[in-house]
Design a protein around this motif. Structure first.
Motif, PDB file in Angstrom:
ATOM      1  N   LEU A 138      -6.631  -5.658  -7.946  1.00  0.00           N
ATOM      2  CA  LEU A 138      -5.951  -6.020  -6.709  1.00  0.00           C
ATOM      3  C   LEU A 138      -4.997  -4.902  -6.277  1.00  0.00           C
ATOM      4  O   LEU A 138      -4.987  -4.484  -5.109  1.00  0.00           O
ATOM      5  CB  LEU A 138      -5.187  -7.322  -6.918  1.00  0.00           C
ATOM      6  N   TYR A 139      -4.199  -4.406  -7.204  1.00  0.00           N
ATOM      7  CA  TYR A 139      -3.261  -3.321  -6.898  1.00  0.00           C
ATOM      8  C   TYR A 139      -4.011  -2.077  -6.418  1.00  0.00           C
ATOM      9  O   TYR A 139      -3.648  -1.467  -5.406  1.00  0.00           O
ATOM     10  CB  TYR A 139      -2.442  -2.986  -8.148  1.00  0.00           C
ATOM     11  N   LEU A 140      -5.073  -1.714  -7.133  1.00  0.00           N
ATOM     12  CA  LEU A 140      -5.825  -0.513  -6.754  1.00  0.00           C
ATOM     13  C   LEU A 140      -6.476  -0.676  -5.379  1.00  0.00           C
ATOM     14  O   LEU A 140      -6.522   0.277  -4.594  1.00  0.00           O
ATOM     15  CB  LEU A 140      -6.886  -0.218  -7.817  1.00  0.00           C
ATOM     16  N   ALA A 141      -6.965  -1.872  -5.072  1.00  0.00           N
ATOM     17  CA  ALA A 141      -7.577  -2.106  -3.756  1.00  0.00           C
ATOM     18  C   ALA A 141      -6.556  -1.954  -2.645  1.00  0.00           C
ATOM     19  O   ALA A 141      -6.879  -1.462  -1.558  1.00  0.00           O
ATOM     20  CB  ALA A 141      -8.202  -3.500  -3.706  1.00  0.00           C
ATOM     21  N   GLU A 142      -5.319  -2.350  -2.894  1.00  0.00           N
ATOM     22  CA  GLU A 142      -4.306  -2.348  -1.845  1.00  0.00           C
ATOM     23  C   GLU A 142      -3.637  -0.991  -1.633  1.00  0.00           C
ATOM     24  O   GLU A 142      -3.020  -0.768  -0.591  1.00  0.00           O
ATOM     25  CB  GLU A 142      -3.247  -3.410  -2.142  1.00  0.00           C
ATOM     26  N   ILE A 143      -3.747  -0.072  -2.597  1.00  0.00           N
ATOM     27  CA  ILE A 143      -3.161   1.258  -2.370  1.00  0.00           C
ATOM     28  C   ILE A 143      -4.210   2.280  -1.939  1.00  0.00           C
ATOM     29  O   ILE A 143      -3.869   3.381  -1.516  1.00  0.00           O
ATOM     30  CB  ILE A 143      -2.429   1.801  -3.616  1.00  0.00           C
ATOM     31  N   ALA A 144      -5.505   1.916  -2.034  1.00  0.00           N
ATOM     32  CA  ALA A 144      -6.566   2.890  -1.787  1.00  0.00           C
ATOM     33  C   ALA A 144      -6.977   2.915  -0.318  1.00  0.00           C
ATOM     34  O   ALA A 144      -7.043   1.875   0.335  1.00  0.00           O
ATOM     35  CB  ALA A 144      -7.787   2.558  -2.645  1.00  0.00           C
ATOM     36  N   PRO A 145      -7.306   4.101   0.232  1.00  0.00           N
ATOM     37  CA  PRO A 145      -7.939   4.174   1.547  1.00  0.00           C
ATOM     38  C   PRO A 145      -9.371   3.645   1.442  1.00  0.00           C
ATOM     39  O   PRO A 145      -9.978   3.695   0.362  1.00  0.00           O
ATOM     40  CB  PRO A 145      -7.917   5.667   1.871  1.00  0.00           C
ATOM     41  N   PRO A 146      -9.946   3.135   2.530  1.00  0.00           N
ATOM     42  CA  PRO A 146     -11.283   2.532   2.458  1.00  0.00           C
ATOM     43  C   PRO A 146     -12.343   3.434   1.840  1.00  0.00           C
ATOM     44  O   PRO A 146     -13.176   2.969   1.072  1.00  0.00           O
ATOM     45  CB  PRO A 146     -11.603   2.219   3.927  1.00  0.00           C
ATOM     46  N   ARG A 147     -12.320   4.724   2.155  1.00  0.00           N
ATOM     47  CA  ARG A 147     -13.376   5.613   1.664  1.00  0.00           C
ATOM     48  C   ARG A 147     -13.308   5.845   0.157  1.00  0.00           C
ATOM     49  O   ARG A 147     -14.277   6.303  -0.450  1.00  0.00           O
ATOM     50  CB  ARG A 147     -13.318   6.956   2.398  1.00  0.00           C
ATOM     51  N   LEU A 148     -12.152   5.549  -0.467  1.00  0.00           N
ATOM     52  CA  LEU A 148     -11.995   5.770  -1.903  1.00  0.00           C
ATOM     53  C   LEU A 148     -11.815   4.475  -2.684  1.00  0.00           C
ATOM     54  O   LEU A 148     -11.704   4.510  -3.905  1.00  0.00           O
ATOM     55  CB  LEU A 148     -10.779   6.676  -2.176  1.00  0.00           C
ATOM     56  N   ARG A 149     -11.791   3.340  -1.992  1.00  0.00           N
ATOM     57  CA  ARG A 149     -11.421   2.098  -2.655  1.00  0.00           C
ATOM     58  C   ARG A 149     -12.373   1.737  -3.793  1.00  0.00           C
ATOM     59  O   ARG A 149     -11.941   1.365  -4.891  1.00  0.00           O
ATOM     60  CB  ARG A 149     -11.355   0.965  -1.630  1.00  0.00           C
TER      61      ARG A 149
END
Length: 434
Positions: A138-149
């Motif tokens: 969840l944390y990683l999804a929320e800090i990542a830009p869409p192209r790198l998520r």
């Protein structure tokens, strides 16, 4: 003082909220993904430690099963319980609590003088593992830009598989002296590193934005009743169950036993586990460039189809007659190809989708429910596999797993949208429209 991010909330074509600077995002990813490594380590280390602690602590077979099951049941509780503090206090503070819980559980396991202390330690570790399985992606999804998520969330899955492999190697290193306490104690290295690191990571922009923009008077139960949330819940819960009822942890937990039943020598059981763990790591690493290039749906479909074929072959080999040398080789290849098919698709993609598809106001709770179902199914399969195999034969169990995988192909085709290169808000709009 918690690190603060400057937020420019002007929507952009790629996403509605900015991500942290690259260097801070890389640091945060590395620190937080240690939760995945500890997830894998704590689920795998018991397989070697149990060989020695059962004699030193004079455990009977029921107590051995309880030591294993305590983590799974604790994880089911932690998966759901971790969502509320993550919503109320923030993702960062929840991660600090998770890393502290890992540290306490590992320290307690390393010094456990008796069965009850060890059981408590495993339950504490389960709470940490379950919470990490929810909050880390969840944390990683929320800090990542869409192209790198997709790639960033897959880092967590990679470290999970690395954690399993490391636990097998640690077991191998200390097996000569039977030092099961040292096996647990090694896990304190990443847990303390994670605990220290989480004090320096930023809070996610999505949580900070939600804290200021959402009304406080909302009812928690209503958060999962919107059309988009219902569609997300159906997808997440179904894939959570498929990941376990597709048989993966039967292979991870019982690979040496399965190989022995196929006629292969069981004297190198830890060595077999290391080989399977290595395949799991390598194919998960191979998934990184594919997650955001090929997309989630194609990887899911190919993964599930490959799992079904491998499981069908394994069921054929494990027939009533002794398989012989050729059959032994086929069983080993089928098991390895099954783990590879899982690792390159269903393994990482389920956790990515669970972190992507829920609306912001119910993301932690929805992800937690998916993780709860995953851990509950893990417990059921882990407890039922050997008794069911004894009752009806291994081949029918593996054919059941194959049937689940095939049914999941149809479900993904009909229900799962592609989320590659789409912002979290765009994904919500697509699910609500469906």
């Amino acid at each position: 003082m918690a690190p603060q991010l400057h937020l420019d909330l002007t929507p952009s074509p790629s996403d509605a909220l900015p991500s942290p600077p690259v260097r801070r995002m890389a640091l945060a990813t590395g620190v937080v993904a240690l939760g995945g490594l500890l997830f894998g380590f704590d689920t795998g280390v018991i397989s070697g430690a149990l060989l020695f602690l059962k004699d030193q602590l004079a455990l009977n077979s029921f107590q051995e099963g309880a030591v294993i099951s305590a983590l799974l049941l604790g994880a089911a509780v932690g998966a759901l319980a971790g969502a509320r503090p993550a919503d109320r206090f923030g993702r960062r503070k929840a991660l600090i609590g998770i890393s502290a819980t890992f540290t306490v559980g590992l320290a307690l396991a390393a010094v456990a003088p008796d069965f009850w202390t060890l059981l408590a330690a495993r339950a504490v570790l389960g709470l940490a593992v379950g919470s990490a399985s929810t909050i880390v992606p969840l944390y990683l999804a929320e800090i990542a830009p869409p192209r790198l998520r997709g790639r960033m969330i897959t880092v967590n899955q990679i470290l999970l598989t690395v954690g399993i492999l490391v636990s097998y190697l640690v077991n191998l290193a200390f097996a000569g002296g039977g030092d099961w306490r040292a096996m647990f104690a090694v896990g304190l290295i990443p847990s303390v590193a994670m605990l220290a690191g989480t004090f320096f990571i930023p809070e996610t922009p999505a949580w900070l934005d939600g804290r200021t923009s959402r009304p406080r008077a909302g009812r928690p139960r209503a958060l999962l009743t919107t059309p988009g949330a219902r569609a997300a819940l159906l997808i997440g819960v179904t894939l959570a169950a498929v990941q376990q009822f597709g048989g993966i942890n039967s292979i991870i937990y019982y690979a040496p036993s399965i190989m022995a039943r196929a006629g292969l020598p069981a004297t190198s059981s830890i060595g077999y586990s290391v080989a399977i763990g290595t395949v799991n790591v390598l194919l998960t690493v191979a998934a990184i460039p594919l997650i955001d290039r090929v997309g989630r749906r194609p990887l899911l479909l190919w993964s599930l189809a490959g799992m079904a074929v491998s499981l069908t072959a394994l069921g054929v080999v494990l027939g009533p007659a002794h398989p012989g040398p050729v059959g032994n080789a086929v069983a080993l290849v089928a098991m390895t190809s099954y783990v590879g098919a899982f690792a390159i698709g269903l393994g990482p993609v389920f956790w990515i989708l669970a972190a992507e598809i829920f609306p912001p106001e119910s993301r932690a709770r929805g992800t937690g429910l998916c993780a709860l179902v995953n851990w509950a199914a893990n417990f059921v399969v882990g407890q039922a596999f050997l008794p069911t195999a004894d009752a009806v034969g291994e081949r029918w169990v593996f054919w059941f797993f194959a049937a689940v995988s095939l049914a999941a192909v149809l479900f993904v085709t009909r229900r799962v949208p592609e989320t590659k290169n789409r912002s979290l808000r765009e994904i919500q709009s697509a699910l609500a429209a469906r």
